[in-house]
Motif scaffolding. Structure first.
Motif, short mmCIF file in Angstrom:
data_model
loop_
_atom_site.label_atom_id
_atom_site.label_comp_id
_atom_site.label_asym_id
_atom_site.label_seq_id
_atom_site.Cartn_x
_atom_site.Cartn_y
_atom_site.Cartn_z
N ASP A 4 56.63 -24.50 32.33
CA ASP A 4 55.84 -25.59 32.91
C ASP A 4 54.56 -25.02 33.51
N GLU A 5 54.72 -23.88 34.16
CA GLU A 5 53.56 -23.26 34.79
C GLU A 5 53.68 -21.74 34.74
N LEU A 6 52.56 -21.10 34.49
CA LEU A 6 52.52 -19.64 34.40
C LEU A 6 51.13 -19.23 34.89
N SER A 7 50.98 -18.02 35.41
CA SER A 7 49.62 -17.60 35.79
C SER A 7 48.77 -17.57 34.52
N SER A 8 49.24 -16.85 33.52
CA SER A 8 48.53 -16.74 32.25
C SER A 8 49.53 -16.32 31.18
N THR A 9 49.53 -16.98 30.06
CA THR A 9 50.48 -16.63 29.00
C THR A 9 50.22 -15.21 28.49
N SER A 10 48.95 -14.80 28.46
CA SER A 10 48.64 -13.45 27.98
C SER A 10 49.09 -12.41 29.00
N ASP A 11 48.90 -12.67 30.29
CA ASP A 11 49.36 -11.72 31.31
C ASP A 11 50.87 -11.57 31.25
N HIS A 12 51.56 -12.70 31.08
CA HIS A 12 53.02 -12.67 30.99
C HIS A 12 53.44 -11.84 29.77
N ALA A 13 52.80 -12.09 28.64
CA ALA A 13 53.14 -11.38 27.40
C ALA A 13 52.92 -9.88 27.57
N LEU A 14 51.77 -9.50 28.11
CA LEU A 14 51.43 -8.08 28.20
C LEU A 14 52.28 -7.36 29.25
N ALA A 15 52.56 -8.05 30.36
CA ALA A 15 53.34 -7.42 31.43
C ALA A 15 54.78 -7.16 30.96
N ASN A 16 55.28 -7.99 30.05
CA ASN A 16 56.68 -7.86 29.61
C ASN A 16 56.81 -7.34 28.18
N MET A 17 55.73 -6.80 27.67
CA MET A 17 55.65 -6.38 26.28
C MET A 17 56.84 -5.49 25.87
N GLU A 18 57.14 -4.53 26.72
CA GLU A 18 58.21 -3.58 26.46
C GLU A 18 59.54 -4.30 26.17
N SER A 19 59.84 -5.33 26.97
CA SER A 19 61.14 -6.00 26.80
C SER A 19 61.17 -6.91 25.55
N PHE A 20 59.99 -7.18 24.98
CA PHE A 20 59.94 -7.99 23.75
C PHE A 20 59.78 -7.13 22.51
N ARG A 21 59.79 -5.81 22.73
CA ARG A 21 59.58 -4.84 21.64
C ARG A 21 60.36 -5.20 20.37
N ASN A 22 61.63 -5.58 20.55
CA ASN A 22 62.46 -5.88 19.37
C ASN A 22 62.57 -7.37 19.08
N ARG A 23 61.72 -8.17 19.74
CA ARG A 23 61.81 -9.62 19.52
C ARG A 23 60.48 -10.21 19.08
N MET A 24 59.64 -9.39 18.51
CA MET A 24 58.35 -9.91 18.03
C MET A 24 58.51 -10.50 16.64
N PRO A 27 50.91 -0.09 17.43
CA PRO A 27 50.02 -1.06 18.06
C PRO A 27 50.63 -2.46 18.15
N VAL A 28 50.31 -3.15 19.22
CA VAL A 28 50.77 -4.53 19.42
C VAL A 28 49.54 -5.38 19.75
N LEU A 29 49.49 -6.57 19.16
CA LEU A 29 48.38 -7.48 19.47
C LEU A 29 48.88 -8.62 20.33
N CYS A 30 48.06 -8.97 21.32
CA CYS A 30 48.35 -10.19 22.09
C CYS A 30 47.24 -11.18 21.74
N LEU A 31 47.64 -12.26 21.09
CA LEU A 31 46.68 -13.27 20.67
C LEU A 31 46.82 -14.47 21.61
N GLY A 32 45.82 -14.68 22.44
CA GLY A 32 45.87 -15.78 23.42
C GLY A 32 44.93 -16.90 23.00
#
Ligand code: BTN
Length: 243
Positions: free
Chosen positions: A7-27, A124-129
């Motif tokens: 519903d609310e987030l500071s920024s979807t890109s900040d969230h994605a990048l801050a947690n990138m490691e934990s999504f390593r196998n879920r991209m 390399p990982v891309l964050c597309l916002g």
């Protein structure tokens, strides 16, 4: 793959990048927010979007993008074109333009902004916002905002279903990546037909140096071509400050 909707987030890109490691196998991982409190734009700008806007970020690994990392700079252009084509389904195609490197303009005003960021895990990982003004009408926004930005609903006078736009964008983005792995020509052709800046006087700053001239579109690498009084310049990255 994974999808998270907030519903609310500071920024979807900040969230994605801050947690990138934990999504390593879920991209590919997709993060959607109905509201962002600290949306970021390109450079050091912020991105404001009211209720009814479409805001999302995708974390993409090499396996998700079927083109060589060497041509990843093209992703910016591909994303802009994919959103421009998506919005053509809803608004008159001649009202839609792409502005280098990856903004989408509707009736002369910005309707979508895209922020591509690259990080390294082992690969390399891309964050597309992506932020699109859809149902968040700007008709009552301050005059200076109205002069620069517009929402899809301000042209169509309809309410649009955000997941449909999101899905259509993802399908087109993926399709364009695939065709691009074979040839850049279709992308360039679409760009030539829809370039907001071609034929206009543009001004940009490169390494502190001001470049002014007529825009001649983009080259095969996605660089913006500017004809200055001292010859043609290829602008690889940066911001158009005036046009
Ligand atoms: C720009 O035009 O300057 C780019 C704007 C990008 C905005 C999107 S909204 C979703 C994602 N999260 C952010 O904080 N920014 C991008």
């Amino acid at each position: 793959a994974c999808v998270e909707v907030f519903d609310e987030l500071s920024s979807t890109s900040d969230h994605a990048l801050a947690n990138m490691e934990s999504f390593r196998n879920r991209m590919p991982a997709l993060f959607v927010a109905r509201q962002q409190t600290k949306g970021r734009g390109r450079g050091s700008r912020s991105w404001f979007a009211g209720d009814g806007a479409l805001t999302f970020s995708a974390l993409l690994s090499k396996a998700d993008i079927p083109i060589e990392p060497i041509i990843w700079p093209r992703i910016s252009l591909i994303a802009g074109v994919a959103m421009c084509q998506t919005l053509e389904t809803y608004a008159a195609p001649d009202l839609l333009k792409v502005k280098w490197p990856n903004d989408v303009y509707l009736a002369g005003r910005k309707v979508c902004g895209i922020l591509v960021e690259k990080r390294e895990l082992t690969d390399p990982v891309l964050c597309l916002g992506v932020g699109v003004n859809v149902n968040n009408s700007l008709e009552h926004a301050p005059q200076e905002v109205q002069q620069r930005a517009i929402a899809l609903t301000d042209v169509t006078h309809q309410q649009h279903f955000l997941p449909e736009i999101l899905l259509e964008f993802l399908v087109r983005f993926r399709q364009l990546c695939t065709t691009n792995a074979v040839s850049v020509e279709p992308l360039l052709e679409y760009w030539r037909d829809h370039c907001l800046l071609t034929g206009r006087q543009v001004e940009t700053v490169q390494g502190g140096q001001q470049i002014i001239g007529e825009c001649h579109g983009i080259d095969a690498n996605g660089a913006l071509l500017v004809q200055t009084s001292s010859g043609q310049r290829e602008i690889m990255s940066g911001e158009i400050v005036r046009w």
